[in-house]
Design an enzyme around this catalytic site. Structure first.
Site, short mmCIF file in Angstrom:
data_model
loop_
_atom_site.label_atom_id
_atom_site.label_comp_id
_atom_site.label_asym_id
_atom_site.label_seq_id
_atom_site.Cartn_x
_atom_site.Cartn_y
_atom_site.Cartn_z
N CYS A 116 -6.14 15.51 9.26
CA CYS A 116 -6.81 14.45 10.03
C CYS A 116 -6.31 14.41 11.47
CB CYS A 116 -6.58 13.09 9.37
SG CYS A 116 -7.13 13.05 7.67
N HIS A 247 -6.89 7.08 14.13
CA HIS A 247 -7.43 7.73 12.95
C HIS A 247 -7.62 6.67 11.87
CE1 HIS A 247 -8.09 10.03 9.46
NE2 HIS A 247 -6.87 9.90 8.97
N ASN A 277 -12.76 7.44 5.35
CA ASN A 277 -11.90 8.35 6.11
C ASN A 277 -12.68 9.65 6.37
OD1 ASN A 277 -10.00 10.17 7.00
ND2 ASN A 277 -8.44 9.61 5.49
O1 UT7 Z 1 -6.12 10.61 6.31
C1 UT7 Z 1 -5.30 11.34 5.44
C2 UT7 Z 1 -4.18 10.51 5.02
N1 UT7 Z 1 -4.46 9.80 3.78
C3 UT7 Z 1 -4.14 8.52 3.67
O2 UT7 Z 1 -3.77 7.87 4.62
C4 UT7 Z 1 -4.16 7.88 2.30
C5 UT7 Z 1 -2.89 7.10 2.11
N2 UT7 Z 1 -2.82 6.47 0.81
C6 UT7 Z 1 -3.54 5.38 0.51
O3 UT7 Z 1 -4.34 4.92 1.30
C7 UT7 Z 1 -3.27 4.71 -0.80
O4 UT7 Z 1 -2.15 5.31 -1.40
C8 UT7 Z 1 -4.46 4.75 -1.78
C9 UT7 Z 1 -5.56 3.87 -1.27
C10 UT7 Z 1 -4.96 6.18 -1.95
C11 UT7 Z 1 -4.04 4.23 -3.15
O5 UT7 Z 1 -3.50 2.93 -3.02
P1 UT7 Z 1 -2.08 2.57 -3.67
O6 UT7 Z 1 -1.87 1.14 -3.44
O7 UT7 Z 1 -1.06 3.54 -3.13
O8 UT7 Z 1 -2.35 2.83 -5.20
P2 UT7 Z 1 -1.56 3.79 -6.23
O9 UT7 Z 1 -1.94 5.20 -6.02
O10 UT7 Z 1 -0.11 3.43 -6.22
O11 UT7 Z 1 -2.19 3.28 -7.60
C12 UT7 Z 1 -2.05 1.93 -8.06
C13 UT7 Z 1 -2.94 1.74 -9.27
C14 UT7 Z 1 -2.80 2.85 -10.31
O12 UT7 Z 1 -2.91 2.25 -11.60
P3 UT7 Z 1 -1.60 1.94 -12.48
O13 UT7 Z 1 -0.92 3.25 -12.67
O14 UT7 Z 1 -0.80 0.97 -11.64
O15 UT7 Z 1 -2.20 1.35 -13.72
C15 UT7 Z 1 -4.00 3.71 -10.06
O16 UT7 Z 1 -4.41 4.42 -11.21
O17 UT7 Z 1 -4.30 1.75 -8.87
C16 UT7 Z 1 -5.04 2.67 -9.68
N3 UT7 Z 1 -6.14 3.21 -8.91
C17 UT7 Z 1 -7.36 2.64 -8.89
N4 UT7 Z 1 -7.85 1.56 -9.49
C18 UT7 Z 1 -9.13 1.24 -9.25
C19 UT7 Z 1 -6.16 4.30 -8.11
N5 UT7 Z 1 -7.38 4.46 -7.56
C20 UT7 Z 1 -8.14 3.44 -8.04
C21 UT7 Z 1 -9.48 3.05 -7.83
N6 UT7 Z 1 -9.93 1.95 -8.45
N7 UT7 Z 1 -10.32 3.76 -7.02
#
Ligand code: UT7
Length: 320
Positions: A116, A247, A277
């Site tokens: 990105c 970004h 994104n």
């Molecule tokens: O531009 C390139 C750079 N990329 C980024 O900047 C992305 C950076 N990361 C993020 O923005 C975040 O990490 C995400 C938005 C991708 C994820 O958010 P998070 O708060 O870090 O969630 P997590 O991965 O820690 O997951 C928390 C929970 C999990 O469930 P359990 O294990 O706690 O039961 C995931 O399975 O949220 C669950 N989960 C979802 N639930 C509903 C993950 N994706 C989803 C979803 N809908 N789409």
């Protein structure tokens, strides 16, 4: 600091494809919700290129719009740089294809791949090349066609990304006029597995994989000190920055960055809600919207910031 001939933004453009996918559309195919996506990311919808439309098609339209805005003919370009993670082909460069489509007969062309941070890296390359006197007019495009590389069953990743393209014509400026003042890019290659687009057994196309939580942590730890140190080296306080071109990855990342820098979120433009994104396209689309909406005022300092796969970080300082 950037020395040599001053370099300014002569014109900008964007192209967002028509096909829309809302969070509610994702609710129909995945175990997710509009509420989760909005709260965790800030995204409400994103656009996709659609069947048969490629990165070059989006890039061409954005490039054409930027040339028109700059009042420059394609034949006056010395270089076309495309920042992308989703090129039409690995070789030749998609930039070469666009150079041909535009009829930029006097220009060189190449792609930049820096996650990105790609379009910021491409802009810094263009700026230093113009400042040194090698080039006069450079078209920088950021374009992404993620539709074919997403795993539509991976709810933690596919809901984040969208397609689109943005572009800017950079040109030699007059003394005392607008100019890019400083630029810096960094990488931490020990984290290169955090975001990848790679081949996988049983799949026709390469697939985008992201360790979202680790990326989130990396960015929150490294981005604020990087921006602080960049400002220090450029001799500017974060509070003196009139406008921030950022970004668009996650509103929580931006909020946390601004909180740690003591900057008001009013001094930026967020479009993540509409486009998701768009990776290498995001900074250029945001720049175009900021220019066209009159958000960037003449004489003020503008800071461009990006981060992404690599992991990479980048910043550019512009005096508008
Ligand atoms: O531009 C390139 C750079 N990329 C980024 O900047 C992305 C950076 N990361 C993020 O923005 C975040 O990490 C995400 C938005 C991708 C994820 O958010 P998070 O708060 O870090 O969630 P997590 O991965 O820690 O997951 C928390 C929970 C999990 O469930 P359990 O294990 O706690 O039961 C995931 O399975 O949220 C669950 N989960 C979802 N639930 C509903 C993950 N994706 C989803 C979803 N809908 N789409």
């Amino acid at each position: 600091m950037i020395s040599g001939f001053p370099v300014r933004i002569a014109g900008t453009g964007k192209y967002i494809p028509e096909k829309v996918m809302t969070n509610f559309d994702f609710e129909k195919i995945l175990d997710t919700s509009d509420e989760w996506i909005v709260t965790r990311t800030g995204i409400r919808k994103r656009h996709f290129a659609g069947e048969g439309v490629k990165c070059s098609d989006l890039a061409y339209k954005a490039g054409l719009a930027a040339l028109e805005d700059a009042g420059i003919d394609a034949s006056e370009l010395d270089l076309v740089i495309l920042a992308t993670n989703t090129p039409d082909t690995v070789c030749p460069s998609t930039a070469a294809k666009i150079q041909g489509m535009l009829g930029a007969v006097n220009a060189g062309a190449y792609d930049v791949l820096a996650g990105c941070t790609g379009s910021l890296t491409a802009m810094l390359t263009a700026v230093t090349g113009i400042a040194s006197g090698v080039w006069k007019n450079v078209l920088v495009i950021g374009s992404e066609d993620f539709e074919d590389v997403l795993d539509w069953s991976d709810r933690s990743t596919c809901i984040l990304f969208g397609d689109g393209a943005g572009a800017a014509v950079l040109t030699r400026s007059e003394d005392g006029g607008p100019r890019f003042a400083a630029g810096e890019v960094k990488a931490d290659g020990s984290k290169y597995r955090l975001i990848t687009i790679d081949k996988e057994e049983g799949r026709d196309n390469p697939v985008l994989r992201m360790h979202g939580a680790e990326v989130f942590k990396f960015v929150n730890v490294h981005l604020p000190p990087f921006i602080k140190s960049f400002c220090e080296k450029a001799g500017v306080e974060p509070a003196e920055i009139g406008f921030w071109v950022l970004h668009q990855a996650n509103t929580r990342i931006i909020d946390s960055l601004f909180k740690r820098l003591g900057v008001s979120t009013e001094r930026t433009l967020m479009n993540l809600e509409q486009y998701g994104n768009t990776s290498a396209a995001s900074l250029m689309v945001t720049l175009d919207e900021a220019m066209k909406s009159g958000s960037i005022k003449s004489g003020e300092k503008v800071l461009f910031m990006a981060f992404g796969a690599g992991m990479t970080l980048g910043a550019l300082l512009y005096e508008a």
